[in-house]
Design a protein around this motif. Structure first.
Motif, short mmCIF file in Angstrom:
data_model
loop_
_atom_site.label_atom_id
_atom_site.label_comp_id
_atom_site.label_asym_id
_atom_site.label_seq_id
_atom_site.Cartn_x
_atom_site.Cartn_y
_atom_site.Cartn_z
N ALA A 345 0.83 -1.20 0.00
CA ALA A 345 0.00 0.00 0.00
C ALA A 345 0.87 1.26 0.00
O ALA A 345 0.55 2.25 -0.66
N ILE A 346 1.98 1.22 0.74
CA ILE A 346 2.91 2.35 0.75
C ILE A 346 3.52 2.54 -0.63
O ILE A 346 3.56 3.66 -1.17
N PHE A 347 4.01 1.46 -1.22
CA PHE A 347 4.61 1.56 -2.55
C PHE A 347 3.58 2.03 -3.58
O PHE A 347 3.91 2.77 -4.51
N ALA A 348 2.32 1.61 -3.42
CA ALA A 348 1.28 2.01 -4.37
C ALA A 348 1.10 3.52 -4.37
O ALA A 348 0.92 4.13 -5.44
N VAL A 349 1.13 4.16 -3.20
CA VAL A 349 1.01 5.61 -3.15
C VAL A 349 2.17 6.26 -3.90
O VAL A 349 1.98 7.21 -4.68
N ASN A 350 3.37 5.75 -3.69
CA ASN A 350 4.53 6.30 -4.39
C ASN A 350 4.40 6.16 -5.90
O ASN A 350 4.79 7.04 -6.67
N VAL A 351 3.84 5.04 -6.33
CA VAL A 351 3.62 4.83 -7.76
C VAL A 351 2.62 5.86 -8.30
O VAL A 351 2.81 6.44 -9.37
N LEU A 352 1.56 6.10 -7.55
CA LEU A 352 0.57 7.09 -7.97
C LEU A 352 1.17 8.49 -8.05
O LEU A 352 0.75 9.31 -8.87
N LEU A 353 2.16 8.77 -7.21
CA LEU A 353 2.83 10.07 -7.25
C LEU A 353 3.76 10.20 -8.45
O LEU A 353 4.22 11.30 -8.76
N GLY A 354 4.07 9.06 -9.10
CA GLY A 354 4.99 9.09 -10.24
C GLY A 354 6.40 9.44 -9.82
O GLY A 354 7.16 10.04 -10.61
N ASN A 355 6.81 9.05 -8.61
CA ASN A 355 8.13 9.46 -8.10
C ASN A 355 9.23 8.45 -8.39
O ASN A 355 10.34 8.58 -7.88
N ILE A 356 8.94 7.45 -9.22
CA ILE A 356 9.94 6.42 -9.52
C ILE A 356 10.99 6.99 -10.48
O ILE A 356 10.66 7.54 -11.54
N GLU A 357 12.26 6.84 -10.09
CA GLU A 357 13.40 7.39 -10.84
C GLU A 357 13.30 8.92 -10.96
O GLU A 357 13.71 9.51 -11.97
N ARG A 358 12.78 9.55 -9.92
CA ARG A 358 12.74 11.00 -9.83
C ARG A 358 13.37 11.43 -8.51
O ARG A 358 13.33 10.71 -7.51
N LYS A 359 13.93 12.62 -8.47
CA LYS A 359 14.50 13.15 -7.24
C LYS A 359 13.44 13.17 -6.13
O LYS A 359 12.30 13.55 -6.36
N GLY A 360 13.89 12.76 -4.95
CA GLY A 360 12.98 12.76 -3.82
C GLY A 360 12.04 11.58 -3.79
O GLY A 360 11.17 11.50 -2.92
N GLY A 361 12.21 10.65 -4.73
CA GLY A 361 11.35 9.47 -4.80
C GLY A 361 12.13 8.19 -4.64
O GLY A 361 13.05 8.11 -3.81
N TYR A 362 11.80 7.21 -5.46
CA TYR A 362 12.44 5.89 -5.39
C TYR A 362 13.20 5.62 -6.69
O TYR A 362 12.83 6.11 -7.75
N PHE A 363 14.25 4.81 -6.58
CA PHE A 363 15.04 4.49 -7.77
C PHE A 363 15.67 3.11 -7.62
O PHE A 363 15.74 2.56 -6.51
N MET A 364 16.11 2.57 -8.73
CA MET A 364 16.82 1.29 -8.73
C MET A 364 18.32 1.55 -8.73
O MET A 364 18.79 2.48 -9.37
N GLY A 365 19.05 0.72 -8.00
CA GLY A 365 20.50 0.88 -7.93
C GLY A 365 21.14 0.72 -9.30
O GLY A 365 20.74 -0.13 -10.09
N LYS A 366 22.15 1.55 -9.57
CA LYS A 366 22.86 1.52 -10.86
C LYS A 366 24.23 0.88 -10.66
O LYS A 366 25.22 1.57 -10.39
N LYS A 367 24.28 -0.43 -10.76
CA LYS A 367 25.56 -1.11 -10.68
C LYS A 367 26.35 -0.89 -11.96
O LYS A 367 25.83 -0.37 -12.95
N ALA A 368 27.61 -1.29 -11.93
CA ALA A 368 28.53 -0.96 -13.02
C ALA A 368 28.02 -1.40 -14.39
O ALA A 368 28.07 -0.63 -15.35
#
Length: 759
Positions: A345-368
């Motif tokens: 439910a927490i992740f769903a709110v973040n998805v609705l905010l469109g904050n994925i891969e945006r500053k102040g939101g959530y992102f995936m780690g960038k390995k080499a």
């Protein structure tokens, strides 16, 4: 033979006999008069702390042959070149006269406190003989291997697999499992938080100002101070993070999910969500939106005591700050049986905010490997994965009895399934338990059942620094050296860009202790499994990791922490522009100036999944995110919740002298109204009684807790006599918590009902 009781410890502080296993007798102990100088590097050595699971980059050196000065590594910018109180207390752990520095064998009854020091050769020989006897008589799968996940645990698990046991279990289900499983089923991978760039942060119990993660705690400070971010905290008590927030809403324990769902309701109903993001990257939005229609703020208020008007206002404020806004997913607050859907439910709110891969939101780690593909060149060196091909054990795991927990089998297992297996002997009986750096007596629920499980074992082996409450029930104690006394392999610390760091030895080993990797390698050799342990030293393994690039290895060791390139978030135009300016061969950007078209998720659909076919298959009826009623207590009981404190790490540092002096007890928080009903004042002895146990502690009467709730910091009240500094001090949380496992994610449920009385 030595009996480890209080009198023996006091005598041991000045003893010099070889038969005494206590660290007070060792050379270099500051408790010993005339102790020789400490041997180690007077020059600063970059390394990694291990006073908690964050494992911050540090720099340490020996000062005047007497102590070790520890500070943060300035190369690790996000950590601020700082350490917390725990990190600065490493020298106290190193010198502690109660730290065990010789192998020991139990000579009395389990838990009686009678031990005998033995040689490593004797320990290895006897343990190997007994393990092979169990393997021959009952099968290798009847021995379980458990560890705190992180540093060095893979060596124990390699030993388990080589031995033939599939039963390798981490502490995951006693701490961050809800967040990790939710992230896995929705995104197909773990997600990282960019808290420092947030303009609006909602916290459900994740107390970053007490449950310290130096990088994230400092990021939250930056967000509040530099970005003027608003911080809203939902927590049944006035925690430290609540004290630093703009708003504290004392939510009823276990109802966090209702408020999170109601926020989604408002975002959807008022069309405040990022429709373009949802259309491009999200699967299952329509059925999710239909489900959310019934979760109104008024409904949530009836469950949580959070006013509906505040839920609506907060949802609107959150949307206004998006995408540079978030609900912090946290990882351990007031667990409920519906832990998985709360985190979803927490992740769903973040998805609705469109904050994925945006500053102040959530992102995936960038390995080499990923980063280099975008850069179009080898910006960061890729580490090799040297290893050994160990045959997969044939037997089923003990936690494979119930298909709904299939997601856990690849992650860390259900730690508390050991209790269930011992009680039922299904799928088979367990006869042995080998563990390292783990204390299930404190971190699991229902202490009595954990004790029963340990007593029923034919063999218990514990590798640790102290005789913890769990280690007190071992047959053999194998003393690990501290993190200041050992080298380890290179670790990947990648975030928005690739980064590596490494632990290096600062001081010479004290006493007869060894690093865990060496202990389990040498035990493996004694078991006849030498072919699976080719690394005779860490340096050889390190060189293999860097593909024999000696210059690279020297650079990593010299700096301790190295990062490459510039930070990258795929949907943040400013970052993408800086990235393409930095690298001439970088991937061409999309028309909107981002790499949004390259954003893919490791799910079956390749999108973020608000409905999980995978979960539905293993747990019918649970594919959708929804509210399910839970009950923790009877009408005549209070909610009992726990949390972390800044000067201790769960149940791992209470014996460290410096930290024990700061806090050795855990007073029980009680609201004045509740205290008055029972005639209780601050400092009074009180008793908490649950369905499984009873504990006596001291009262702390405070308005910073709901009237229907009591709170205690976890990790105290140990019942073994070896833990002198903390034995019988405070409330033992695990002794009050019934053995309840949450569906699908397997979390230990850490909330229950208790009766309160004045003693």
């Amino acid at each position: 033979m030595i009996k480890l009781d209080r009198r023996a410890f006091l005598k041991g502080a000045g003893a010099t006999g070889a038969s005494c296993a206590l660290a007070g007798v060792i050379p270099g102990s500051i408790a010993a008069v005339g102790a020789p100088a400490l041997s180690g590097s007077a020059e600063a050595v970059p390394s990694i702390c291990e006073m908690c699971s964050t494992r911050c980059p540090i720099s340490a050196r020996v000062v005047d042959g007497k102590t070790v000065f520890i500070q943060g590594n300035a190369e690790a910018k996000s950590f601020g070149g700082k350490v917390c109180a725990r990190g600065g207390a490493g020298h106290s752990l190193l010198y502690d006269p109660q730290r065990i520095v010789k192998p020991m064998k139990r000579v009395g009854e389990r838990g009686e406190g009678k031990w005998q020091t033995i040689s490593w050769e004797q320990a290895y020989s006897e343990i190997a003989t007994k393990l092979n006897e169990l393997k021959s008589k009952y099968g290798p799968e009847t021995v379980v291997f458990s560890s705190k996940s992180g540093s060095e645990h893979t060596y124990l698990f390699d030993l388990a697999k080589a031995f033939g046991s599939p039963n390798t279990l981490t502490h995951l289900t006693t701490c961050p499992v809800g967040m990790e499983v939710a992230s896995d089923v929705m995104f197909g991978t773990g997600m990282k938080r960019d808290i420092g760039n947030s303009r609006y942060v909602i916290n459900f119990g994740h107390n970053l100002y007490e449950g310290l993660d130096m990088s994230e705690s400092r990021a939250l400070m930056r967000a509040q101070m530099d970005k003027h971010a608003k911080l809203v905290v939902f927590d049944p008590r006035f925690s430290m993070v609540a004290a630093k927030s703009d708003e504290w809403l004392p939510i009823r324990p276990g109802t966090d999910i209702a408020v999170a769902l109601a926020i989604s309701h408002v975002l959807i109903e008022e069309k405040l969500f990022d429709k373009a993001f949802v259309d491009q990257y999200v699967e299952g939005f329509e059925p999710f939106a239909s489900q959310m229609a019934e979760y109104t703020p008024e409904w949530a208020e009836s469950l949580s005591d959070v006013p509906a008007k505040d839920i609506r206002r907060i949802a609107r404020e959150l949307a206004q700050a998006a995408p540079h806004a978030m609900i912090n997913s946290g990882h351990r607050s007031t667990f409920t049986p519906e832990e998985l859907d709360f985190r979803r439910a927490i992740f769903a709110v973040n998805v609705l905010l469109g904050n994925i891969e945006r500053k102040g939101g959530y992102f995936m780690g960038k390995k080499a490997a990923t980063y280099n593909k975008f850069a179009g060149e080898a910006v960061a060196p890729e580490l090799a994965k040297p290893g050994v091909n160990i045959p997969k054990p044939n037997a089923k795991r003990i936690d494979q009895m119930d298909e709904q927990y299939a997601l856990l089998w690849k992650m860390g297992g259900i730690y508390q399934s050991i209790i269930d297996t011992v009680n039922t002997n299904k799928p088979y009986a367990i006869h042995g338990w080998v563990m390292t750096r783990t204390n299930p007596m404190q971190t699991m629920t229902d202490r009595a059942k954990v004790e029963q499980a340990l007593k029923q074992m034919d063999l218990v082996v514990c590798c640790d620094l102290y005789v913890s409450e769990t280690a007190a029930y071992a047959d053999y104690f194998l003393p690990e050296c501290t993190y200041l006394e050992r080298d380890e392999e290179v670790k990947d610390k990648s975030g928005k860009n690739p980064a590596y760091y490494v632990r290096q030895q600062v001081v010479d080993v004290i006493g007869d202790t060894k690093p865990a990797w060496q202990i389990f390698r040498e035990l493996g050799v004694k078991l006849g499994l030498e072919q699976y342990f080719p690394w005779e030293d860490v340096q050889t393994l390190q060189l293999a990791q860097v593909n024999k690039d000696d210059a690279l290895l020297k650079q990593i060791k010299h700096k301790g922490y190295v990062s490459y390139g510039v930070p990258l978030m795929l949907r943040e135009p400013e970052m993408v522009a800086a990235f393409t300016a930095k690298f001439a061969n970088a991937r061409p950007v999309d028309e909107d100036g981002t790499y949004g078209s390259a954003l893919k998720f490791k799910t079956a659909s390749g999108k973020i999944e608000l409905y999980s076919e995978e979960v539905e298959k293993i747990a019918p009826g649970r594919g959708a995110i929804k509210y399910r009623d839970v009950s923790f207590k009877q009408s005549n009981e209070l909610y009992f919740i726990q949390g972390k404190v800044a000067v201790h790490t769960n149940a791992g540092t209470q014996q460290v002298p410096f930290l024990a002096n700061l806090m050795s007890d855990n007073a029980v928080w009680i609201h004045p109204e509740t205290a008055a009903k029972h005639g209780i004042n601050t400092g009074d002895n009180i008793r908490l009684t649950s369905s499984v146990g009873s504990e006596i502690g001291q009262a702390l009467v405070t308005k910073g807790i709901r009237p229907d709730t009591v709170f205690a910091y976890m990790g105290f009240g140990s019942k073994n006599q070896e833990s002198i500094r903390i034995s019988d001090k405070g409330v033992h949380c695990g002794n009050l918590l019934p053995h309840v496992t949450a569906p699908v994610c397997g979390a230990c449920v850490h909330t229950t009902g208790v009766k309160l009385e004045k003693v």
